[in-house]
Structure formats: C-alpha cells, structure tokens
Design a protein around this motif. Sequence first.
Motif, PDB file in Angstrom:
ATOM      1  N   ALA A  32       0.837  -1.199   0.000  1.00  0.00           N
ATOM      2  CA  ALA A  32       0.000   0.000   0.000  1.00  0.00           C
ATOM      3  C   ALA A  32       0.876   1.254   0.000  1.00  0.00           C
ATOM      4  CB  ALA A  32      -0.931  -0.010   1.212  1.00  0.00           C
ATOM      5  N   THR A  33       1.944   1.236   0.787  1.00  0.00           N
ATOM      6  CA  THR A  33       2.856   2.380   0.837  1.00  0.00           C
ATOM      7  C   THR A  33       3.543   2.580  -0.506  1.00  0.00           C
ATOM      8  OG1 THR A  33       3.242   2.022   3.194  1.00  0.00           O
ATOM      9  CG2 THR A  33       4.875   3.346   2.021  1.00  0.00           C
ATOM     10  N   ALA A  34       3.980   1.478  -1.118  1.00  0.00           N
ATOM     11  CA  ALA A  34       4.627   1.577  -2.433  1.00  0.00           C
ATOM     12  C   ALA A  34       3.649   2.095  -3.480  1.00  0.00           C
ATOM     13  CB  ALA A  34       5.181   0.211  -2.845  1.00  0.00           C
ATOM     14  N   SER A  35       2.417   1.637  -3.419  1.00  0.00           N
ATOM     15  CA  SER A  35       1.401   2.096  -4.372  1.00  0.00           C
ATOM     16  C   SER A  35       1.132   3.583  -4.180  1.00  0.00           C
ATOM     17  CB  SER A  35       0.119   1.293  -4.180  1.00  0.00           C
ATOM     18  OG  SER A  35      -0.882   1.743  -5.047  1.00  0.00           O
ATOM     19  N   SER A  36       1.046   4.017  -2.939  1.00  0.00           N
ATOM     20  CA  SER A  36       0.824   5.433  -2.648  1.00  0.00           C
ATOM     21  C   SER A  36       2.008   6.274  -3.135  1.00  0.00           C
ATOM     22  CB  SER A  36       0.628   5.625  -1.143  1.00  0.00           C
ATOM     23  OG  SER A  36       0.517   6.985  -0.828  1.00  0.00           O
ATOM     24  N   ALA A  37       3.218   5.771  -2.928  1.00  0.00           N
ATOM     25  CA  ALA A  37       4.411   6.492  -3.384  1.00  0.00           C
ATOM     26  C   ALA A  37       4.429   6.587  -4.905  1.00  0.00           C
ATOM     27  CB  ALA A  37       5.673   5.792  -2.883  1.00  0.00           C
ATOM     28  N   GLU A  38       4.016   5.516  -5.563  1.00  0.00           N
ATOM     29  CA  GLU A  38       3.972   5.529  -7.023  1.00  0.00           C
ATOM     30  C   GLU A  38       2.951   6.546  -7.532  1.00  0.00           C
ATOM     31  OE1 GLU A  38       3.556   2.413 -10.760  1.00  0.00           O
ATOM     32  OE2 GLU A  38       2.881   1.791  -8.783  1.00  0.00           O
ATOM     33  N   MET A  39       1.794   6.607  -6.874  1.00  0.00           N
ATOM     34  CA  MET A  39       0.769   7.578  -7.274  1.00  0.00           C
ATOM     35  C   MET A  39       1.271   8.995  -7.051  1.00  0.00           C
ATOM     36  SD  MET A  39      -2.805   5.620  -6.165  1.00  0.00           S
ATOM     37  CE  MET A  39      -3.241   6.919  -5.108  1.00  0.00           C
ATOM     38  N   THR A  40       1.968   9.218  -5.938  1.00  0.00           N
ATOM     39  CA  THR A  40       2.527  10.538  -5.649  1.00  0.00           C
ATOM     40  C   THR A  40       3.570  10.912  -6.697  1.00  0.00           C
ATOM     41  OG1 THR A  40       2.136  10.245  -3.279  1.00  0.00           O
ATOM     42  CG2 THR A  40       3.754  11.913  -3.918  1.00  0.00           C
ATOM     43  N   ALA A  41       4.401   9.951  -7.072  1.00  0.00           N
ATOM     44  CA  ALA A  41       5.413  10.206  -8.103  1.00  0.00           C
ATOM     45  C   ALA A  41       4.754  10.517  -9.445  1.00  0.00           C
ATOM     46  CB  ALA A  41       6.348   9.004  -8.230  1.00  0.00           C
ATOM     47  N   ASP A  42       3.673   9.801  -9.766  1.00  0.00           N
ATOM     48  CA  ASP A  42       2.951  10.079 -11.015  1.00  0.00           C
ATOM     49  C   ASP A  42       2.371  11.486 -11.011  1.00  0.00           C
ATOM     50  OD1 ASP A  42       3.475   7.628 -12.164  1.00  0.00           O
ATOM     51  OD2 ASP A  42       1.538   6.742 -11.624  1.00  0.00           O
ATOM     52  N   LYS A  43       1.790  11.873  -9.872  1.00  0.00           N
ATOM     53  CA  LYS A  43       1.237  13.228  -9.769  1.00  0.00           C
ATOM     54  C   LYS A  43       2.341  14.278  -9.916  1.00  0.00           C
ATOM     55  CE  LYS A  43      -2.755  12.091  -6.887  1.00  0.00           C
ATOM     56  NZ  LYS A  43      -3.359  12.211  -5.561  1.00  0.00           N
ATOM     57  N   ALA A  44       3.483  14.007  -9.283  1.00  0.00           N
ATOM     58  CA  ALA A  44       4.608  14.941  -9.374  1.00  0.00           C
ATOM     59  C   ALA A  44       5.103  15.042 -10.811  1.00  0.00           C
ATOM     60  CB  ALA A  44       5.745  14.502  -8.447  1.00  0.00           C
ATOM     61  N   MET A  45       5.159  13.919 -11.505  1.00  0.00           N
ATOM     62  CA  MET A  45       5.602  13.928 -12.898  1.00  0.00           C
ATOM     63  C   MET A  45       4.612  14.700 -13.771  1.00  0.00           C
ATOM     64  SD  MET A  45       7.859  13.180 -15.110  1.00  0.00           S
ATOM     65  CE  MET A  45       8.904  11.899 -14.525  1.00  0.00           C
ATOM     66  N   ASN A  46       3.326  14.494 -13.530  1.00  0.00           N
ATOM     67  CA  ASN A  46       2.310  15.238 -14.293  1.00  0.00           C
ATOM     68  C   ASN A  46       2.431  16.734 -14.036  1.00  0.00           C
ATOM     69  OD1 ASN A  46       1.235  12.938 -15.475  1.00  0.00           O
ATOM     70  ND2 ASN A  46      -0.324  12.667 -13.911  1.00  0.00           N
ATOM     71  N   ALA A  48       5.148  18.313 -13.100  1.00  0.00           N
ATOM     72  CA  ALA A  48       6.384  18.775 -13.740  1.00  0.00           C
ATOM     73  C   ALA A  48       6.187  18.928 -15.243  1.00  0.00           C
ATOM     74  CB  ALA A  48       7.524  17.800 -13.450  1.00  0.00           C
ATOM     75  N   ASN A  49       5.492  17.976 -15.862  1.00  0.00           N
ATOM     76  CA  ASN A  49       5.235  18.072 -17.298  1.00  0.00           C
ATOM     77  C   ASN A  49       4.364  19.286 -17.624  1.00  0.00           C
ATOM     78  OD1 ASN A  49       6.747  15.818 -17.938  1.00  0.00           O
ATOM     79  ND2 ASN A  49       5.022  14.426 -17.873  1.00  0.00           N
ATOM     80  N   SER A  50       3.377  19.537 -16.771  1.00  0.00           N
ATOM     81  CA  SER A  50       2.513  20.698 -16.968  1.00  0.00           C
ATOM     82  C   SER A  50       3.309  21.993 -16.822  1.00  0.00           C
ATOM     83  CB  SER A  50       1.364  20.660 -15.952  1.00  0.00           C
ATOM     84  OG  SER A  50       0.551  21.792 -16.083  1.00  0.00           O
ATOM     85  N   ALA A  51       4.186  22.028 -15.834  1.00  0.00           N
ATOM     86  CA  ALA A  51       5.018  23.218 -15.628  1.00  0.00           C
ATOM     87  C   ALA A  51       5.956  23.430 -16.808  1.00  0.00           C
ATOM     88  CB  ALA A  51       5.817  23.084 -14.329  1.00  0.00           C
ATOM     89  N   ALA A  52       6.521  22.343 -17.326  1.00  0.00           N
ATOM     90  CA  ALA A  52       7.408  22.456 -18.484  1.00  0.00           C
ATOM     91  C   ALA A  52       6.642  22.966 -19.700  1.00  0.00           C
ATOM     92  CB  ALA A  52       8.055  21.103 -18.789  1.00  0.00           C
ATOM     93  N   SER A  53       5.420  22.487 -19.875  1.00  0.00           N
ATOM     94  CA  SER A  53       4.593  22.947 -20.991  1.00  0.00           C
ATOM     95  C   SER A  53       4.279  24.430 -20.842  1.00  0.00           C
ATOM     96  CB  SER A  53       3.296  22.134 -21.040  1.00  0.00           C
ATOM     97  OG  SER A  53       2.461  22.598 -22.062  1.00  0.00           O
ATOM     98  N   SER A  54       3.936  24.847 -19.636  1.00  0.00           N
ATOM     99  CA  SER A  54       3.661  26.266 -19.384  1.00  0.00           C
ATOM    100  C   SER A  54       4.908  27.115 -19.622  1.00  0.00           C
ATOM    101  CB  SER A  54       3.178  26.463 -17.943  1.00  0.00           C
ATOM    102  OG  SER A  54       1.944  25.825 -17.746  1.00  0.00           O
ATOM    103  N   ALA A  55       6.057  26.595 -19.229  1.00  0.00           N
ATOM    104  CA  ALA A  55       7.303  27.332 -19.433  1.00  0.00           C
ATOM    105  C   ALA A  55       7.607  27.481 -20.921  1.00  0.00           C
ATOM    106  CB  ALA A  55       8.460  26.623 -18.722  1.00  0.00           C
ATOM    107  N   ARG A  56       7.351  26.417 -21.684  1.00  0.00           N
ATOM    108  CA  ARG A  56       7.574  26.505 -23.136  1.00  0.00           C
ATOM    109  C   ARG A  56       6.640  27.540 -23.763  1.00  0.00           C
ATOM    110  NH1 ARG A  56       8.296  20.937 -22.473  1.00  0.00           N
ATOM    111  NH2 ARG A  56       6.115  20.498 -22.978  1.00  0.00           N
ATOM    112  N   ALA A  57       5.388  27.559 -23.326  1.00  0.00           N
ATOM    113  CA  ALA A  57       4.425  28.540 -23.851  1.00  0.00           C
ATOM    114  C   ALA A  57       4.862  29.958 -23.479  1.00  0.00           C
ATOM    115  CB  ALA A  57       3.026  28.249 -23.319  1.00  0.00           C
ATOM    116  N   ALA A  58       5.333  30.136 -22.248  1.00  0.00           N
ATOM    117  CA  ALA A  58       5.798  31.453 -21.813  1.00  0.00           C
ATOM    118  C   ALA A  58       7.026  31.881 -22.611  1.00  0.00           C
ATOM    119  CB  ALA A  58       6.120  31.439 -20.314  1.00  0.00           C
ATOM    120  N   GLN A  59       7.918  30.930 -22.887  1.00  0.00           N
ATOM    121  CA  GLN A  59       9.113  31.243 -23.681  1.00  0.00           C
ATOM    122  C   GLN A  59       8.719  31.673 -25.090  1.00  0.00           C
ATOM    123  OE1 GLN A  59      12.488  31.190 -22.734  1.00  0.00           O
ATOM    124  NE2 GLN A  59      12.725  32.197 -24.704  1.00  0.00           N
TER     125      GLN A  59
END
Length: 93
Positions: A32-46, A48-59
């Motif tokens: 359960a802890t590993a699954s929760s950590a994986e979900m947290t990592a997925d959210k963090a990656m999403n 980060a990807n959203s922030a990178a996309s916003s940064a590209r648009a701003a650039q």
Amino acid sequence: MRKLTIAGIALATALTAGCATTDQGALDEANATASSAEMTADKAMNTANSAASSARAAQKTADQALAAAKAAQKAADEANERAKRMLDRASMK
C-alpha cells in the motif's frame, strides 16, 4: 506423551500462522505504501510536465514579444533617421 506432542505441534502451528499473518500484514502495508508512493510520483511527474509545458508557452510568448519589440525599435530608428534628415534639410533652407 502423545497429547504433549500434539499440543506442541498445535502450538507451533499457531505460532507459525501468527507470524505468517503478521508477515502478510507487513507485506500488505508495504504494498500500500509503495502504491501510494507511485501515485505521488505520477502526480509529481504530471505537475512537472505541466510546468514544463507552461514554461515553453511562456518562452514562445516572450520570443514573440521580443521580436515585436525589435521591430518597433527598428521602425522608431528609421522614423528618427527620417526626422533627422528633414531637420537637416529644413535648417539648410
């Protein structure tokens, strides 16, 4: 003696079952802890990807604004040059 042996086997079985249950509980909790950590990592990656996309648009927007500013500067320089020539011609008359 036979009853004592049976009781010993029953006790050993009960202890082993208790350990297996505890081990299974620990495994379930770890999963359960590993699954929760994986979900947290997925959210963090999403995120980060959203922030990178916003940064590209701003650039891109910044690049367009810079290009527009350079064009405006060029137009202003040309207008100043024309005005200077007009003043020079007017002062010669």
